[in-house]
Design an enzyme around this catalytic site. Structure first.
Site, PDB file in Angstrom:
ATOM      1  N   HIS A 162      29.130  44.568  30.600  1.00  0.00           N
ATOM      2  CA  HIS A 162      28.589  43.219  30.398  1.00  0.00           C
ATOM      3  C   HIS A 162      27.359  43.021  31.279  1.00  0.00           C
ATOM      4  O   HIS A 162      27.419  43.210  32.484  1.00  0.00           O
ATOM      5  CB  HIS A 162      29.647  42.163  30.718  1.00  0.00           C
ATOM      6  CG  HIS A 162      30.593  41.921  29.584  1.00  0.00           C
ATOM      7  ND1 HIS A 162      31.338  40.790  29.449  1.00  0.00           N
ATOM      8  CD2 HIS A 162      30.886  42.693  28.509  1.00  0.00           C
ATOM      9  CE1 HIS A 162      32.063  40.854  28.338  1.00  0.00           C
ATOM     10  NE2 HIS A 162      31.815  42.005  27.765  1.00  0.00           N
TER      11      HIS A 162
ATOM     12  N   TYR B  96      32.650  30.775  32.034  1.00  0.00           N
ATOM     13  CA  TYR B  96      33.277  29.977  33.092  1.00  0.00           C
ATOM     14  C   TYR B  96      32.906  28.526  32.810  1.00  0.00           C
ATOM     15  O   TYR B  96      31.722  28.182  32.845  1.00  0.00           O
ATOM     16  CB  TYR B  96      32.737  30.379  34.469  1.00  0.00           C
ATOM     17  CG  TYR B  96      33.166  31.754  34.948  1.00  0.00           C
ATOM     18  CD1 TYR B  96      32.554  32.915  34.479  1.00  0.00           C
ATOM     19  CD2 TYR B  96      34.178  31.894  35.904  1.00  0.00           C
ATOM     20  CE1 TYR B  96      32.939  34.173  34.932  1.00  0.00           C
ATOM     21  CE2 TYR B  96      34.572  33.146  36.365  1.00  0.00           C
ATOM     22  CZ  TYR B  96      33.954  34.272  35.876  1.00  0.00           C
ATOM     23  OH  TYR B  96      34.343  35.512  36.321  1.00  0.00           O
TER      24      TYR B  96
ATOM     25  N   PRO C  61      40.626  33.685  42.101  1.00  0.00           N
ATOM     26  CA  PRO C  61      40.100  34.618  41.101  1.00  0.00           C
ATOM     27  C   PRO C  61      38.739  34.238  40.504  1.00  0.00           C
ATOM     28  O   PRO C  61      38.180  35.007  39.725  1.00  0.00           O
ATOM     29  CB  PRO C  61      41.176  34.614  40.011  1.00  0.00           C
ATOM     30  CG  PRO C  61      41.876  33.314  40.175  1.00  0.00           C
ATOM     31  CD  PRO C  61      41.816  32.971  41.625  1.00  0.00           C
TER      32      PRO C  61
ATOM     33  N   LYS D 240      36.811  38.875  42.368  1.00  0.00           N
ATOM     34  CA  LYS D 240      36.567  39.774  43.503  1.00  0.00           C
ATOM     35  C   LYS D 240      37.804  40.496  44.043  1.00  0.00           C
ATOM     36  O   LYS D 240      37.668  41.469  44.798  1.00  0.00           O
ATOM     37  CB  LYS D 240      35.930  38.977  44.666  1.00  0.00           C
ATOM     38  CG  LYS D 240      34.511  38.522  44.387  1.00  0.00           C
ATOM     39  CD  LYS D 240      33.541  39.687  44.472  1.00  0.00           C
ATOM     40  CE  LYS D 240      32.229  39.415  43.832  1.00  0.00           C
ATOM     41  NZ  LYS D 240      31.941  40.192  42.633  1.00  0.00           N
TER      42      LYS D 240
ATOM     43  N   TYR E 143      27.995  38.252  42.126  1.00  0.00           N
ATOM     44  CA  TYR E 143      28.938  38.542  41.034  1.00  0.00           C
ATOM     45  C   TYR E 143      28.998  40.041  40.749  1.00  0.00           C
ATOM     46  O   TYR E 143      30.081  40.595  40.545  1.00  0.00           O
ATOM     47  CB  TYR E 143      28.552  37.762  39.770  1.00  0.00           C
ATOM     48  CG  TYR E 143      29.652  37.741  38.743  1.00  0.00           C
ATOM     49  CD1 TYR E 143      30.671  36.794  38.816  1.00  0.00           C
ATOM     50  CD2 TYR E 143      29.684  38.665  37.707  1.00  0.00           C
ATOM     51  CE1 TYR E 143      31.705  36.782  37.877  1.00  0.00           C
ATOM     52  CE2 TYR E 143      30.715  38.657  36.768  1.00  0.00           C
ATOM     53  CZ  TYR E 143      31.722  37.710  36.857  1.00  0.00           C
ATOM     54  OH  TYR E 143      32.741  37.708  35.934  1.00  0.00           O
TER      55      TYR E 143
HETATM   56  C1  PHB Z   1      40.293  38.202  33.854  1.00  0.00           C
HETATM   57  O1  PHB Z   1      39.810  38.716  32.837  1.00  0.00           O
HETATM   58  O2  PHB Z   1      41.516  38.228  34.063  1.00  0.00           O
HETATM   59  C2  PHB Z   1      39.386  37.525  34.809  1.00  0.00           C
HETATM   60  C3  PHB Z   1      38.024  37.579  34.596  1.00  0.00           C
HETATM   61  C4  PHB Z   1      37.162  36.953  35.472  1.00  0.00           C
HETATM   62  C5  PHB Z   1      37.676  36.262  36.552  1.00  0.00           C
HETATM   63  C6  PHB Z   1      39.035  36.217  36.774  1.00  0.00           C
HETATM   64  C7  PHB Z   1      39.900  36.843  35.888  1.00  0.00           C
HETATM   65  O3  PHB Z   1      36.815  35.629  37.387  1.00  0.00           O
END
Ligand code: PHB
Ligand code: APR
Length: 394
Positions: free
Chosen positions: A72, A201, A293, A297, A385
Protein backbone atom coordinates in the site's frame (compact mmCIF):
# COMPACT_ATOMS: atom_id res chain seq x y z
CA UNK A 1 18.41 -29.18 28.99
CA UNK A 2 20.71 -26.54 27.58
CA UNK A 3 20.59 -23.82 24.96
CA UNK A 4 22.29 -20.51 24.22
CA UNK A 5 19.17 -18.33 24.14
CA UNK A 6 16.05 -19.40 26.03
CA UNK A 7 13.07 -17.69 24.42
CA UNK A 8 9.81 -17.43 26.35
CA UNK A 9 6.81 -17.06 24.02
CA UNK A 10 6.17 -18.19 20.45
CA UNK A 11 4.36 -15.09 19.21
CA UNK A 12 5.84 -13.15 16.31
CA UNK A 13 8.62 -11.69 18.50
CA UNK A 14 9.85 -15.01 19.89
CA UNK A 15 9.59 -16.85 16.58
CA UNK A 16 11.32 -14.12 14.55
CA UNK A 17 14.16 -13.79 17.06
CA UNK A 18 14.48 -17.59 17.07
CA UNK A 19 14.67 -17.74 13.29
CA UNK A 20 17.32 -15.02 12.95
CA UNK A 21 19.46 -16.56 15.70
CA UNK A 22 19.09 -20.07 14.32
CA UNK A 23 20.19 -18.90 10.85
CA UNK A 24 23.24 -17.28 12.47
CA UNK A 25 24.20 -20.58 14.12
CA UNK A 26 23.09 -19.55 17.63
CA UNK A 27 21.05 -22.21 19.43
CA UNK A 28 17.62 -21.34 20.79
CA UNK A 29 14.79 -23.12 22.54
CA UNK A 30 11.32 -21.57 22.61
CA UNK A 31 8.92 -22.24 25.48
CA UNK A 32 5.28 -21.45 24.69
CA UNK A 33 2.35 -21.81 27.06
CA UNK A 34 -0.30 -22.43 24.40
CA UNK A 35 -0.72 -24.83 21.46
CA UNK A 36 0.27 -23.70 17.91
CA UNK A 37 -3.42 -23.61 16.92
CA UNK A 38 -4.28 -21.36 19.82
CA UNK A 39 -1.47 -18.96 18.90
CA UNK A 40 -2.69 -18.90 15.29
CA UNK A 41 -6.29 -18.35 16.36
CA UNK A 42 -5.62 -14.86 17.69
CA UNK A 43 -6.58 -12.21 15.15
CA UNK A 44 -4.21 -9.28 15.47
CA UNK A 45 -2.82 -6.45 13.37
CA UNK A 46 -2.05 -6.47 9.67
CA UNK A 47 0.17 -3.56 8.61
CA UNK A 48 3.91 -4.23 8.28
CA UNK A 49 6.47 -1.43 8.03
CA UNK A 50 9.17 -1.78 5.41
CA UNK A 51 11.78 -2.40 8.13
CA UNK A 52 9.80 -5.39 9.33
CA UNK A 53 9.29 -6.82 5.83
CA UNK A 54 13.05 -6.55 5.25
CA UNK A 55 13.74 -8.31 8.55
CA UNK A 56 11.34 -11.13 7.61
CA UNK A 57 13.14 -11.53 4.29
CA UNK A 58 16.49 -11.52 6.09
CA UNK A 59 15.15 -14.31 8.30
CA UNK A 60 14.22 -16.27 5.16
CA UNK A 61 10.46 -16.07 5.73
CA UNK A 62 9.39 -13.42 3.21
CA UNK A 63 8.36 -15.61 0.29
CA UNK A 64 4.62 -15.95 0.93
CA UNK A 65 4.40 -12.38 2.22
CA UNK A 66 5.94 -11.10 -1.02
CA UNK A 67 3.58 -13.25 -3.10
CA UNK A 68 0.34 -12.63 -1.22
CA UNK A 69 0.83 -9.42 0.78
CA UNK A 70 -0.60 -6.17 -0.56
CA UNK A 71 1.76 -3.21 -0.96
CA UNK A 72 0.00 0.00 0.00
CA UNK A 73 1.40 3.34 -1.08
CA UNK A 74 -1.00 5.37 1.00
CA UNK A 75 -4.01 5.45 3.30
CA UNK A 76 -7.03 7.65 3.75
CA UNK A 77 -8.29 9.81 6.56
CA UNK A 78 -12.04 10.43 6.55
CA UNK A 79 -12.78 13.51 8.63
CA UNK A 80 -16.51 13.92 8.92
CA UNK A 81 -17.50 13.89 5.26
CA UNK A 82 -14.08 14.91 3.96
CA UNK A 83 -11.61 12.38 2.52
CA UNK A 84 -7.87 13.11 2.70
CA UNK A 85 -5.33 10.92 0.97
CA UNK A 86 -2.00 10.42 2.75
CA UNK A 87 0.40 9.59 -0.07
CA UNK A 88 2.94 7.54 1.89
CA UNK A 89 5.04 6.85 -1.18
CA UNK A 90 5.23 10.44 -2.36
CA UNK A 91 5.69 11.97 1.09
CA UNK A 92 8.49 9.62 2.23
CA UNK A 93 10.60 9.35 -0.91
CA UNK A 94 9.23 6.01 -2.05
CA UNK A 95 8.33 4.04 1.07
CA UNK A 96 5.21 1.91 1.54
CA UNK A 97 3.62 -0.53 3.97
CA UNK A 98 2.67 -4.17 3.45
CA UNK A 99 -0.78 -5.50 4.30
CA UNK A 100 -0.20 -9.02 5.60
CA UNK A 101 -1.85 -10.37 8.73
CA UNK A 102 0.07 -11.13 11.89
CA UNK A 103 -1.55 -14.57 11.82
CA UNK A 104 0.11 -15.23 8.45
CA UNK A 105 3.48 -13.89 9.66
CA UNK A 106 3.23 -16.25 12.63
CA UNK A 107 2.19 -19.18 10.44
CA UNK A 108 5.21 -18.60 8.13
CA UNK A 109 7.58 -18.31 11.09
CA UNK A 110 6.22 -21.50 12.67
CA UNK A 111 6.64 -23.40 9.40
CA UNK A 112 10.20 -22.10 8.95
CA UNK A 113 11.12 -23.16 12.48
CA UNK A 114 9.63 -26.59 11.95
CA UNK A 115 11.72 -26.96 8.76
CA UNK A 116 14.97 -26.07 10.52
CA UNK A 117 14.32 -28.55 13.31
CA UNK A 118 14.95 -25.92 15.99
CA UNK A 119 13.23 -26.80 19.26
CA UNK A 120 9.91 -25.32 20.41
CA UNK A 121 8.09 -26.70 23.42
CA UNK A 122 4.38 -25.90 23.26
CA UNK A 123 2.03 -26.21 26.24
CA UNK A 124 4.89 -25.54 28.64
CA UNK A 125 3.35 -24.48 31.95
CA UNK A 126 4.71 -22.61 34.97
CA UNK A 127 7.56 -21.19 32.93
CA UNK A 128 9.84 -19.24 35.28
CA UNK A 129 13.13 -17.46 34.66
CA UNK A 130 15.82 -17.65 37.37
CA UNK A 131 19.30 -16.30 38.07
CA UNK A 132 18.97 -13.43 35.63
CA UNK A 133 21.50 -11.40 37.60
CA UNK A 134 24.05 -14.24 37.58
CA UNK A 135 26.29 -15.56 34.81
CA UNK A 136 24.23 -18.78 34.79
CA UNK A 137 20.58 -17.97 34.20
CA UNK A 138 18.05 -20.76 33.69
CA UNK A 139 14.38 -21.30 33.10
CA UNK A 140 12.19 -23.90 34.77
CA UNK A 141 8.92 -25.19 33.33
CA UNK A 142 6.53 -28.09 33.47
CA UNK A 143 5.39 -30.32 30.70
CA UNK A 144 3.17 -33.39 31.01
CA UNK A 145 3.47 -33.20 34.79
CA UNK A 146 7.27 -33.22 34.77
CA UNK A 147 9.48 -30.29 35.84
CA UNK A 148 12.40 -29.33 33.61
CA UNK A 149 15.36 -26.98 33.90
CA UNK A 150 16.74 -25.18 30.86
CA UNK A 151 20.22 -23.71 31.31
CA UNK A 152 21.17 -20.87 28.98
CA UNK A 153 23.40 -17.85 28.36
CA UNK A 154 20.58 -15.33 28.00
CA UNK A 155 16.79 -15.23 28.31
CA UNK A 156 14.52 -13.40 25.85
CA UNK A 157 11.14 -12.55 27.37
CA UNK A 158 8.93 -12.52 24.25
CA UNK A 159 5.83 -13.54 26.19
CA UNK A 160 3.50 -10.64 25.57
CA UNK A 161 1.81 -8.20 27.92
CA UNK A 162 0.51 -10.87 30.32
CA UNK A 163 3.71 -12.93 30.28
CA UNK A 164 5.90 -14.07 33.15
CA UNK A 165 9.18 -12.39 32.13
CA UNK A 166 8.33 -8.81 33.11
CA UNK A 167 6.51 -10.05 36.20
CA UNK A 168 9.62 -11.85 37.45
CA UNK A 169 11.61 -8.61 37.61
CA UNK A 170 11.44 -7.02 41.11
CA UNK A 171 8.96 -4.15 40.81
CA UNK A 172 11.38 -1.66 42.39
CA UNK A 173 13.71 -2.20 39.39
CA UNK A 174 11.08 -1.14 36.85
CA UNK A 175 9.37 2.12 36.03
CA UNK A 176 5.96 1.81 34.43
CA UNK A 177 4.42 4.45 32.16
CA UNK A 178 0.79 3.87 31.36
CA UNK A 179 -2.35 5.40 29.91
CA UNK A 180 -5.62 3.56 29.65
CA UNK A 181 -8.17 5.00 27.22
CA UNK A 182 -11.88 5.06 28.08
CA UNK A 183 -12.82 3.02 25.00
CA UNK A 184 -11.95 -0.09 23.05
CA UNK A 185 -12.08 -1.31 19.46
CA UNK A 186 -14.74 -3.73 18.36
CA UNK A 187 -13.32 -5.60 15.37
CA UNK A 188 -14.85 -7.95 12.86
CA UNK A 189 -13.33 -10.11 10.18
CA UNK A 190 -15.49 -10.89 7.14
CA UNK A 191 -15.09 -12.52 3.75
CA UNK A 192 -16.17 -9.44 1.81
CA UNK A 193 -14.27 -7.25 -0.67
CA UNK A 194 -12.63 -4.13 0.89
CA UNK A 195 -14.71 -0.96 0.68
CA UNK A 196 -11.66 0.99 -0.51
CA UNK A 197 -8.35 0.06 -2.08
CA UNK A 198 -6.47 1.64 0.82
CA UNK A 199 -7.11 1.64 4.58
CA UNK A 200 -9.54 4.31 5.79
CA UNK A 201 -9.19 5.85 9.27
CA UNK A 202 -12.42 7.69 10.00
CA UNK A 203 -13.00 10.39 12.60
CA UNK A 204 -16.69 10.90 13.27
CA UNK A 205 -18.74 12.47 16.02
CA UNK A 206 -20.25 9.03 16.77
CA UNK A 207 -16.71 7.69 17.27
CA UNK A 208 -13.73 6.38 15.32
CA UNK A 209 -13.96 3.68 12.63
CA UNK A 210 -11.28 1.87 10.61
CA UNK A 211 -11.65 0.00 7.34
CA UNK A 212 -8.80 -2.45 6.93
CA UNK A 213 -8.26 -5.69 5.07
CA UNK A 214 -6.32 -8.93 4.97
CA UNK A 215 -6.65 -9.70 1.24
CA UNK A 216 -8.75 -8.65 -1.77
CA UNK A 217 -11.54 -10.86 -0.40
CA UNK A 218 -11.16 -10.55 3.38
CA UNK A 219 -11.82 -7.40 5.39
CA UNK A 220 -11.17 -6.25 8.92
CA UNK A 221 -13.30 -3.38 10.24
CA UNK A 222 -13.21 -1.67 13.62
CA UNK A 223 -15.47 0.63 15.62
CA UNK A 224 -14.60 2.65 18.69
CA UNK A 225 -16.88 1.46 21.52
CA UNK A 226 -17.05 2.57 25.17
CA UNK A 227 -15.06 0.50 27.71
CA UNK A 228 -17.19 -2.25 29.18
CA UNK A 229 -19.16 -2.81 25.98
CA UNK A 230 -20.05 -6.51 25.43
CA UNK A 231 -19.41 -8.22 22.12
CA UNK A 232 -22.69 -10.19 22.52
CA UNK A 233 -24.58 -6.92 22.26
CA UNK A 234 -23.21 -6.35 18.77
CA UNK A 235 -25.00 -8.35 16.11
CA UNK A 236 -23.41 -8.21 12.67
CA UNK A 237 -26.29 -6.02 11.53
CA UNK A 238 -25.74 -3.53 14.34
CA UNK A 239 -22.02 -3.42 13.52
CA UNK A 240 -22.57 -2.74 9.81
CA UNK A 241 -25.26 -0.13 10.49
CA UNK A 242 -22.99 1.75 12.89
CA UNK A 243 -20.01 1.52 10.54
CA UNK A 244 -22.05 3.00 7.69
CA UNK A 245 -23.04 5.92 9.87
CA UNK A 246 -19.39 6.73 10.60
CA UNK A 247 -18.15 6.59 6.99
CA UNK A 248 -18.43 9.25 4.26
CA UNK A 249 -21.60 8.72 2.21
CA UNK A 250 -19.95 7.28 -0.90
CA UNK A 251 -17.99 4.73 1.15
CA UNK A 252 -21.07 3.79 3.17
CA UNK A 253 -22.93 3.23 -0.09
CA UNK A 254 -20.12 1.05 -1.47
CA UNK A 255 -19.72 -1.06 1.68
CA UNK A 256 -20.34 -4.76 1.06
CA UNK A 257 -21.51 -6.48 4.24
CA UNK A 258 -21.59 -10.15 5.11
CA UNK A 259 -21.48 -12.55 8.06
CA UNK A 260 -18.57 -12.01 10.46
CA UNK A 261 -16.07 -14.83 10.91
CA UNK A 262 -14.57 -13.28 14.03
CA UNK A 263 -15.74 -10.53 16.34
CA UNK A 264 -13.93 -9.26 19.42
CA UNK A 265 -13.28 -6.18 21.55
CA UNK A 266 -9.77 -5.03 22.46
CA UNK A 267 -9.09 -2.36 25.08
CA UNK A 268 -6.80 0.54 24.15
CA UNK A 269 -3.72 1.15 26.22
CA UNK A 270 -0.33 2.87 26.07
CA UNK A 271 2.25 1.14 28.27
CA UNK A 272 6.04 1.20 28.53
CA UNK A 273 8.31 -0.38 31.11
CA UNK A 274 11.84 0.88 31.66
CA UNK A 275 14.40 -0.58 31.50
CA UNK A 276 13.69 -3.48 29.15
CA UNK A 277 16.35 -5.70 30.63
CA UNK A 278 17.23 -7.25 33.96
CA UNK A 279 20.66 -8.81 34.08
CA UNK A 280 20.73 -11.50 31.42
CA UNK A 281 17.04 -11.30 30.61
CA UNK A 282 15.70 -9.00 27.86
CA UNK A 283 12.08 -7.99 27.35
CA UNK A 284 10.99 -7.97 23.71
CA UNK A 285 7.74 -6.76 22.09
CA UNK A 286 4.46 -6.64 23.99
CA UNK A 287 6.22 -7.91 27.14
CA UNK A 288 7.70 -4.41 27.48
CA UNK A 289 5.30 -2.07 25.70
CA UNK A 290 1.79 -1.70 24.35
CA UNK A 291 0.51 0.92 21.93
CA UNK A 292 -3.10 1.65 21.01
CA UNK A 293 -3.63 0.13 17.54
CA UNK A 294 -4.41 3.42 15.79
CA UNK A 295 -0.89 3.82 14.38
CA UNK A 296 -0.50 0.10 13.51
CA UNK A 297 2.74 0.00 15.48
CA UNK A 298 2.45 -2.93 17.95
CA UNK A 299 3.78 -5.72 15.77
CA UNK A 300 6.31 -3.42 14.10
CA UNK A 301 7.79 -2.40 17.46
CA UNK A 302 8.17 -6.06 18.37
CA UNK A 303 10.12 -6.49 15.12
CA UNK A 304 12.45 -3.55 15.81
CA UNK A 305 13.17 -4.88 19.34
CA UNK A 306 13.97 -8.26 17.77
CA UNK A 307 16.31 -6.62 15.27
CA UNK A 308 18.14 -4.75 18.05
CA UNK A 309 18.51 -7.81 20.29
CA UNK A 310 19.54 -10.03 17.38
CA UNK A 311 22.24 -7.61 16.20
CA UNK A 312 23.58 -7.24 19.73
CA UNK A 313 23.68 -11.01 20.34
CA UNK A 314 25.36 -11.54 16.99
CA UNK A 315 28.18 -9.20 18.01
CA UNK A 316 28.35 -10.76 21.47
CA UNK A 317 28.84 -14.29 20.08
CA UNK A 318 30.98 -13.37 17.06
CA UNK A 319 33.10 -10.52 18.39
CA UNK A 320 32.83 -10.85 22.15
CA UNK A 321 31.15 -7.43 22.37
CA UNK A 322 29.44 -8.03 25.73
CA UNK A 323 29.56 -4.25 26.32
CA UNK A 324 26.65 -3.94 23.86
CA UNK A 325 24.28 -5.93 26.11
CA UNK A 326 23.78 -2.92 28.35
CA UNK A 327 22.70 -0.85 25.35
CA UNK A 328 19.67 -2.98 24.45
CA UNK A 329 17.10 -1.12 26.51
CA UNK A 330 18.16 2.43 25.64
CA UNK A 331 18.41 1.70 21.90
CA UNK A 332 14.94 0.08 21.87
CA UNK A 333 13.33 2.74 24.02
CA UNK A 334 14.37 5.62 21.77
CA UNK A 335 12.35 4.15 18.91
CA UNK A 336 9.56 2.85 21.13
CA UNK A 337 8.82 6.24 22.67
CA UNK A 338 8.54 7.83 19.24
CA UNK A 339 6.03 5.17 18.21
CA UNK A 340 4.22 5.57 21.55
CA UNK A 341 3.92 9.27 20.83
CA UNK A 342 2.62 8.73 17.31
CA UNK A 343 0.11 6.06 18.40
CA UNK A 344 -1.14 8.27 21.25
CA UNK A 345 -1.42 11.22 18.85
CA UNK A 346 -3.33 9.29 16.18
CA UNK A 347 -5.61 7.95 18.91
CA UNK A 348 -6.18 11.42 20.38
CA UNK A 349 -6.85 13.01 17.00
CA UNK A 350 -9.24 10.40 15.64
CA UNK A 351 -11.32 9.20 18.60
CA UNK A 352 -14.25 10.69 20.39
CA UNK A 353 -13.38 11.52 24.01
CA UNK A 354 -16.58 11.96 26.01
CA UNK A 355 -14.72 13.68 28.83
CA UNK A 356 -13.33 16.37 26.55
CA UNK A 357 -14.98 19.73 26.93
CA UNK A 358 -16.18 21.48 23.80
CA UNK A 359 -13.02 23.57 23.58
CA UNK A 360 -10.65 20.57 23.74
CA UNK A 361 -12.76 18.83 21.14
CA UNK A 362 -12.39 21.72 18.71
CA UNK A 363 -8.65 21.98 19.41
CA UNK A 364 -8.20 18.30 18.53
CA UNK A 365 -10.20 18.68 15.33
CA UNK A 366 -8.28 21.77 14.40
CA UNK A 367 -4.92 20.14 15.13
CA UNK A 368 -5.63 17.30 12.73
CA UNK A 369 -7.05 19.68 10.12
CA UNK A 370 -3.85 21.69 10.37
CA UNK A 371 -1.70 18.58 9.86
CA UNK A 372 -3.61 17.31 6.84
CA UNK A 373 -3.82 20.73 5.18
CA UNK A 374 -0.06 21.27 5.36
CA UNK A 375 2.49 19.31 3.35
CA UNK A 376 4.83 19.33 6.37
CA UNK A 377 2.03 17.89 8.51
CA UNK A 378 1.20 15.14 6.04
CA UNK A 379 4.93 14.32 5.81
CA UNK A 380 5.11 13.95 9.57
CA UNK A 381 2.15 11.57 9.56
CA UNK A 382 3.56 9.59 6.61
CA UNK A 383 7.10 9.28 7.96
CA UNK A 384 5.81 7.92 11.27
CA UNK A 385 3.26 5.61 9.64
CA UNK A 386 5.78 3.90 7.34
CA UNK A 387 8.10 3.51 10.35
CA UNK A 388 11.10 5.37 11.69
CA UNK A 389 14.54 3.90 10.89
CA UNK A 390 16.16 1.14 12.94
CA UNK A 391 19.25 2.26 14.86
CA UNK A 392 22.52 0.60 13.82
CA UNK A 393 24.31 -1.42 16.50
CA UNK A 394 27.99 -0.49 16.59
C1 PHB B 1 -5.75 -4.26 11.09
O1 PHB B 1 -5.84 -4.51 9.88
O2 PHB B 1 -6.06 -5.10 11.95
C2 PHB B 1 -5.27 -2.92 11.50
C3 PHB B 1 -4.85 -2.03 10.53
C4 PHB B 1 -4.41 -0.77 10.89
C5 PHB B 1 -4.41 -0.41 12.22
C6 PHB B 1 -4.82 -1.30 13.19
C7 PHB B 1 -5.27 -2.56 12.82
O3 PHB B 1 -3.99 0.84 12.55
N1 APR C 1 4.98 -18.88 29.34
C1 APR C 1 5.16 -19.19 28.02
N2 APR C 1 4.60 -18.48 27.02
C2 APR C 1 3.84 -17.43 27.36
C3 APR C 1 3.63 -17.06 28.70
C4 APR C 1 4.23 -17.84 29.72
N3 APR C 1 4.06 -17.53 31.01
N4 APR C 1 2.83 -15.96 28.70
C5 APR C 1 2.55 -15.68 27.44
N5 APR C 1 3.15 -16.56 26.60
C6 APR C 1 3.07 -16.59 25.14
C7 APR C 1 1.70 -16.29 24.60
O1 APR C 1 0.87 -17.43 24.59
C8 APR C 1 2.01 -15.78 23.20
O2 APR C 1 2.03 -16.81 22.24
O3 APR C 1 3.89 -15.56 24.61
C9 APR C 1 3.41 -15.19 23.32
C10 APR C 1 3.41 -13.68 23.20
O4 APR C 1 2.99 -13.30 21.91
P1 APR C 1 2.28 -11.90 21.58
O5 APR C 1 1.31 -11.56 22.66
O6 APR C 1 1.78 -11.98 20.19
O7 APR C 1 3.45 -10.82 21.69
P2 APR C 1 4.70 -10.49 20.72
O8 APR C 1 5.34 -11.73 20.19
O9 APR C 1 5.49 -9.49 21.47
O10 APR C 1 4.02 -9.86 19.43
C11 APR C 1 3.92 -8.53 19.14
O11 APR C 1 2.46 -6.72 19.17
O12 APR C 1 0.73 -5.24 19.29
C12 APR C 1 1.09 -6.50 19.21
O13 APR C 1 -0.61 -7.55 17.91
C13 APR C 1 0.73 -7.39 18.14
O14 APR C 1 0.62 -9.47 19.28
C14 APR C 1 1.46 -8.62 18.56
C15 APR C 1 2.55 -8.07 19.36
Amino acid sequence: MKTQIAIIGAGPAGLLLGQLLHNAGIDTLILERQTPDYVLGRIRAGVLEQGMTELLRQAGVGRRMDAEGLLHNGFELALGGRRVHIDLHGLTGGKHVMIYGQTEVTRDLMAARRDTGARTIYQASNVEPHGMKTAEPYVTFEQDGETWRLDCDYIAGCDGFHGVARQSIPSECLKVFERVYPFGWLGILADTPPVNEELVYARHERGFALCSMRSPSRTRYYLQVPSGEKVEDWSDQRFWDELKMRLPLELAAALVTGPSIEKSIAPLRSFVVEPMQYGRMFLVGDAAHIVPPTGAKGLNLAASDVSTLFNILLKVYREGRVDLLDKYSEVCLRRIWKAERFSWWMTSMLHRFDDNDAFSQRIAESELDYFVDSEAGRKTIAENYVGLPYEAIE
